[in-house]
Design a protein around this motif. Structure first.
Motif, PDB file in Angstrom:
ATOM      1  N   MET A   1       0.827  -1.197   0.000  1.00  0.00           N
ATOM      2  CA  MET A   1       0.000   0.000   0.000  1.00  0.00           C
ATOM      3  C   MET A   1       0.867   1.255   0.000  1.00  0.00           C
ATOM      4  N   LEU A   2       1.928   1.250   0.804  1.00  0.00           N
ATOM      5  CA  LEU A   2       2.812   2.410   0.872  1.00  0.00           C
ATOM      6  C   LEU A   2       3.502   2.647  -0.467  1.00  0.00           C
ATOM      7  N   TRP A   3       3.935   1.550  -1.127  1.00  0.00           N
ATOM      8  CA  TRP A   3       4.586   1.691  -2.428  1.00  0.00           C
ATOM      9  C   TRP A   3       3.630   2.225  -3.487  1.00  0.00           C
ATOM     10  N   THR A   4       2.370   1.863  -3.392  1.00  0.00           N
ATOM     11  CA  THR A   4       1.378   2.379  -4.333  1.00  0.00           C
ATOM     12  C   THR A   4       1.256   3.894  -4.192  1.00  0.00           C
ATOM     13  N   ILE A   5       1.239   4.367  -2.981  1.00  0.00           N
ATOM     14  CA  ILE A   5       1.150   5.818  -2.736  1.00  0.00           C
ATOM     15  C   ILE A   5       2.404   6.523  -3.233  1.00  0.00           C
ATOM     16  N   ILE A   6       3.577   5.943  -2.945  1.00  0.00           N
ATOM     17  CA  ILE A   6       4.837   6.565  -3.372  1.00  0.00           C
ATOM     18  C   ILE A   6       4.938   6.605  -4.893  1.00  0.00           C
ATOM     19  N   VAL A   7       4.617   5.486  -5.550  1.00  0.00           N
ATOM     20  CA  VAL A   7       4.688   5.435  -7.023  1.00  0.00           C
ATOM     21  C   VAL A   7       3.686   6.413  -7.630  1.00  0.00           C
ATOM     22  N   THR A   8       2.501   6.522  -7.044  1.00  0.00           N
ATOM     23  CA  THR A   8       1.493   7.449  -7.555  1.00  0.00           C
ATOM     24  C   THR A   8       1.963   8.892  -7.414  1.00  0.00           C
ATOM     25  N   LEU A   9       2.553   9.242  -6.287  1.00  0.00           N
ATOM     26  CA  LEU A   9       3.037  10.613  -6.096  1.00  0.00           C
ATOM     27  C   LEU A   9       4.221  10.930  -7.012  1.00  0.00           C
ATOM     28  N   VAL A  10       5.176  10.019  -7.105  1.00  0.00           N
ATOM     29  CA  VAL A  10       6.338  10.256  -7.977  1.00  0.00           C
ATOM     30  C   VAL A  10       5.897  10.322  -9.436  1.00  0.00           C
ATOM     31  N   GLY A  11       5.026   9.392  -9.840  1.00  0.00           N
ATOM     32  CA  GLY A  11       4.499   9.423 -11.213  1.00  0.00           C
ATOM     33  C   GLY A  11       3.701  10.688 -11.473  1.00  0.00           C
ATOM     34  N   GLY A  12       2.931  11.137 -10.479  1.00  0.00           N
ATOM     35  CA  GLY A  12       2.175  12.384 -10.613  1.00  0.00           C
ATOM     36  C   GLY A  12       3.082  13.585 -10.801  1.00  0.00           C
ATOM     37  N   VAL A  13       4.198  13.606 -10.079  1.00  0.00           N
ATOM     38  CA  VAL A  13       5.166  14.706 -10.230  1.00  0.00           C
ATOM     39  C   VAL A  13       5.768  14.690 -11.633  1.00  0.00           C
ATOM     40  N   ILE A  14       6.193  13.516 -12.096  1.00  0.00           N
ATOM     41  CA  ILE A  14       6.845  13.419 -13.412  1.00  0.00           C
ATOM     42  C   ILE A  14       5.862  13.715 -14.543  1.00  0.00           C
ATOM     43  N   ILE A  15       4.724  13.039 -14.557  1.00  0.00           N
ATOM     44  CA  ILE A  15       3.741  13.225 -15.632  1.00  0.00           C
ATOM     45  C   ILE A  15       3.158  14.633 -15.572  1.00  0.00           C
ATOM     46  N   GLY A  16       2.873  15.138 -14.375  1.00  0.00           N
ATOM     47  CA  GLY A  16       2.350  16.501 -14.231  1.00  0.00           C
ATOM     48  C   GLY A  16       3.340  17.560 -14.683  1.00  0.00           C
ATOM     49  N   SER A  17       4.621  17.362 -14.361  1.00  0.00           N
ATOM     50  CA  SER A  17       5.642  18.323 -14.796  1.00  0.00           C
ATOM     51  C   SER A  17       5.797  18.324 -16.307  1.00  0.00           C
ATOM     52  N   LEU A  18       5.752  17.132 -16.913  1.00  0.00           N
ATOM     53  CA  LEU A  18       5.794  17.073 -18.379  1.00  0.00           C
ATOM     54  C   LEU A  18       4.562  17.737 -18.991  1.00  0.00           C
TER      55      LEU A  18
END
Length: 98
Positions: A1-18
């Motif tokens: 569950m913790l990894w899902t949150i971390i991957v979602t936040l990191v992916g959100g930062v990368i995809i959102g920044s692009l």
């Protein structure tokens, strides 16, 4: 569950920044937290659209339909994030520079 949150936040930062970088004109004047939200929206909606359109068989998993990195899925995510950034800019009234 913790990894899902971390991957979602990191992916959100990368995809959102692009998405913010590729948004046309001055439509990218939104705060960082909203950029991350737009990235998460881009990830979820882009994944869903890609899966719905390009699913080959009922056994395909919605998160990775190819062997290796699924670049087309990421492209769909970034395009949806660009649209989300533009919509967020319009809704918050930050689409014009002061």
């Amino acid at each position: 569950m913790l990894w899902t949150i971390i991957v979602t936040l990191v992916g959100g930062v990368i995809i959102g920044s692009l998405g913010k970088f590729l948004a046309p004109g001055n439509r990218d004047n939104i705060p960082f937290w909203l950029t991350v939200v737009c990235g998460i929206i881009g990830m979820l909606v882009g994944n869903t659209l890609y899966y719905a359109i390009f699913k080959d068989s009922p056994t395909d998993k919605w998160d990775n339909m190819t062997k290796g990195i699924d670049w087309w899925r990421h492209l769909w995510q970034v395009v949806v994030a660009v649209l989300a950034v533009m919509a967020a800019s319009f809704v918050t009234g930050r689409n014009k520079r002061a």
